[in-house]
Design a protein around this motif. Sequence first.
Motif, PDB file in Angstrom:
ATOM      1  N   ALA A  95      95.152  -0.488 -29.643  1.00 28.43           N
ATOM      2  CA  ALA A  95      93.948  -0.637 -28.814  1.00 28.43           C
ATOM      3  C   ALA A  95      93.177   0.680 -28.752  1.00 28.43           C
ATOM      4  O   ALA A  95      93.719   1.768 -28.977  1.00 28.43           O
ATOM      5  CB  ALA A  95      94.318  -1.097 -27.414  1.00 28.43           C
ATOM      6  N   THR A  96      91.902   0.570 -28.436  1.00 35.03           N
ATOM      7  CA  THR A  96      91.041   1.736 -28.242  1.00 35.03           C
ATOM      8  C   THR A  96      90.688   1.859 -26.768  1.00 35.03           C
ATOM      9  O   THR A  96      90.295   0.885 -26.135  1.00 35.03           O
ATOM     10  CB  THR A  96      89.756   1.616 -29.070  1.00 35.03           C
ATOM     11  OG1 THR A  96      90.081   1.570 -30.465  1.00 35.03           O
ATOM     12  CG2 THR A  96      88.825   2.804 -28.810  1.00 35.03           C
ATOM     13  N   ILE A  97      90.858   3.048 -26.221  1.00 31.55           N
ATOM     14  CA  ILE A  97      90.547   3.323 -24.816  1.00 31.55           C
ATOM     15  C   ILE A  97      89.403   4.331 -24.766  1.00 31.55           C
ATOM     16  O   ILE A  97      89.477   5.392 -25.406  1.00 31.55           O
ATOM     17  CB  ILE A  97      91.769   3.886 -24.063  1.00 31.55           C
ATOM     18  CG1 ILE A  97      92.942   2.920 -24.152  1.00 31.55           C
ATOM     19  CG2 ILE A  97      91.419   4.159 -22.602  1.00 31.55           C
ATOM     20  CD1 ILE A  97      94.202   3.450 -23.489  1.00 31.55           C
ATOM     21  N   ARG A  98      88.370   4.006 -24.031  1.00 30.98           N
ATOM     22  CA  ARG A  98      87.245   4.933 -23.862  1.00 30.98           C
ATOM     23  C   ARG A  98      87.334   5.573 -22.480  1.00 30.98           C
ATOM     24  O   ARG A  98      87.324   4.884 -21.461  1.00 30.98           O
ATOM     25  CB  ARG A  98      85.908   4.214 -24.035  1.00 30.98           C
ATOM     26  CG  ARG A  98      84.715   5.069 -23.684  1.00 30.98           C
ATOM     27  CD  ARG A  98      83.404   4.425 -24.101  1.00 30.98           C
ATOM     28  NE  ARG A  98      83.175   4.572 -25.535  1.00 30.98           N
ATOM     29  CZ  ARG A  98      81.971   4.473 -26.112  1.00 30.98           C
ATOM     30  NH1 ARG A  98      80.911   4.196 -25.383  1.00 30.98           N
ATOM     31  NH2 ARG A  98      81.838   4.625 -27.414  1.00 30.98           N
ATOM     32  N   ILE A  99      87.432   6.889 -22.442  1.00 33.12           N
ATOM     33  CA  ILE A  99      87.573   7.633 -21.188  1.00 33.12           C
ATOM     34  C   ILE A  99      86.375   8.573 -21.042  1.00 33.12           C
ATOM     35  O   ILE A  99      86.096   9.386 -21.926  1.00 33.12           O
ATOM     36  CB  ILE A  99      88.883   8.436 -21.156  1.00 33.12           C
ATOM     37  CG1 ILE A  99      90.089   7.520 -21.415  1.00 33.12           C
ATOM     38  CG2 ILE A  99      89.048   9.142 -19.821  1.00 33.12           C
ATOM     39  CD1 ILE A  99      91.408   8.252 -21.495  1.00 33.12           C
ATOM     40  N   GLU A 100      85.692   8.451 -19.923  1.00 33.00           N
ATOM     41  CA  GLU A 100      84.519   9.284 -19.656  1.00 33.00           C
ATOM     42  C   GLU A 100      84.498   9.668 -18.180  1.00 33.00           C
ATOM     43  O   GLU A 100      85.304   9.168 -17.383  1.00 33.00           O
ATOM     44  CB  GLU A 100      83.247   8.535 -20.050  1.00 33.00           C
ATOM     45  CG  GLU A 100      83.078   7.186 -19.396  1.00 33.00           C
ATOM     46  CD  GLU A 100      81.921   6.399 -19.986  1.00 33.00           C
ATOM     47  OE1 GLU A 100      80.819   6.962 -20.106  1.00 33.00           O
ATOM     48  OE2 GLU A 100      82.134   5.212 -20.319  1.00 33.00           O
ATOM     49  N   PRO A 101      83.584  10.538 -17.768  1.00 36.54           N
ATOM     50  CA  PRO A 101      83.554  10.960 -16.360  1.00 36.54           C
ATOM     51  C   PRO A 101      83.103   9.833 -15.442  1.00 36.54           C
ATOM     52  O   PRO A 101      82.601   8.794 -15.887  1.00 36.54           O
ATOM     53  CB  PRO A 101      82.535  12.108 -16.353  1.00 36.54           C
ATOM     54  CG  PRO A 101      82.294  12.452 -17.782  1.00 36.54           C
ATOM     55  CD  PRO A 101      82.576  11.228 -18.582  1.00 36.54           C
ATOM     56  N   LEU A 102      83.279  10.031 -14.118  1.00 36.63           N
ATOM     57  CA  LEU A 102      82.662   9.142 -13.145  1.00 36.63           C
ATOM     58  C   LEU A 102      81.157   9.244 -13.320  1.00 36.63           C
ATOM     59  O   LEU A 102      80.594  10.336 -13.303  1.00 36.63           O
ATOM     60  CB  LEU A 102      83.052   9.549 -11.720  1.00 36.63           C
ATOM     61  CG  LEU A 102      84.519   9.414 -11.334  1.00 36.63           C
ATOM     62  CD1 LEU A 102      84.713   9.857  -9.880  1.00 36.63           C
ATOM     63  CD2 LEU A 102      85.017   7.988 -11.505  1.00 36.63           C
ATOM     64  N   ARG A 103      80.498   8.103 -13.486  1.00 32.75           N
ATOM     65  CA  ARG A 103      79.075   8.115 -13.794  1.00 32.75           C
ATOM     66  C   ARG A 103      78.248   7.849 -12.541  1.00 32.75           C
ATOM     67  O   ARG A 103      78.295   6.761 -11.971  1.00 32.75           O
ATOM     68  CB  ARG A 103      78.760   7.062 -14.867  1.00 32.75           C
ATOM     69  CG  ARG A 103      79.397   7.329 -16.228  1.00 32.75           C
ATOM     70  CD  ARG A 103      78.931   8.645 -16.819  1.00 32.75           C
ATOM     71  NE  ARG A 103      79.337   8.806 -18.210  1.00 32.75           N
ATOM     72  CZ  ARG A 103      79.088   9.894 -18.942  1.00 32.75           C
ATOM     73  NH1 ARG A 103      78.449  10.910 -18.393  1.00 32.75           N
ATOM     74  NH2 ARG A 103      79.488   9.958 -20.196  1.00 32.75           N
ATOM     75  N   SER A 104      77.507   8.849 -12.112  1.00 32.30           N
ATOM     76  CA  SER A 104      76.561   8.714 -11.013  1.00 32.30           C
ATOM     77  C   SER A 104      75.610   9.900 -11.084  1.00 32.30           C
ATOM     78  O   SER A 104      76.022  11.019 -11.430  1.00 32.30           O
ATOM     79  CB  SER A 104      77.285   8.701  -9.657  1.00 32.30           C
ATOM     80  OG  SER A 104      76.346   8.710  -8.602  1.00 32.30           O
TER      81      SER A 104
END
Length: 253
Positions: A95-104
């Motif tokens: 599987a592929t997991i996309r991890i990014e910052p909290l977006r606001s």
Amino acid sequence: MKLDIEVWRQASPGAKGRFERHSIDGVEPHLSILELLDALNEQLIDSGHEPVAFESDCREGICGACGVTVDGAVHGPENNVPSCHQRLVHYRDGATIRIEPLRSASFPVLRDLIVDRGGLDDIIRAGGTVAVDAGTAPDADALPIPESTAETALDFAACIGCGACVAACPNGSAHLFTGAKLTHLALLPIPALERTRRARSMVAEADGLFGPCSLYGECEQACPAGIPLTAIAAVNHERLLGGLRRRLNRRAG
């Protein structure tokens, strides 16, 4: 199992960010999202590359520092669970997991997965403390509080200030956070002495820094402390009650 990770990289607040893709083999399903990032950083360091910057502290779901966005979901695939307790059991081999910052918009990215959540601290500084001169410490039973009231206050005090509610809200509202603090302190006898001033200053700060409530309830699903939506109602309730008390005091004076 083997997982592919798309992780957000951004060198500084003003830099242009991008996703980097990496593969990690030998991942155990019981590991957390943060432990997956640990494994990724070990791999990056061993290969002579810069590790991914992310925040964490207690890793016990208490501090609220670990918040990230995983496949578009605040904290991860499970509702009401912090990132440090989100397990890889939800993902299949390959599987592929996309991890990014909290977006606001209220949480600017500082570096990679680290965001500036100082706006929440500003709300607390505006009135989320108790400054009543209480003199010497009273006896434990001097101010009796019903058990149900004390338990409710503790439920709202459980907010860890992770910012998940802000990131989950389409309008970037901090009403769940603000309402939790207002409700907790309004229920207790000594903090309630500053109730009017607190409501006025904290709500004004929240309105100036964050967006209005969207009334969809995404915040409740994302909150790892399980703060209920009734906290949002407390924002307007405390604001209106504070205004009414000011008018009554002026008439009495």
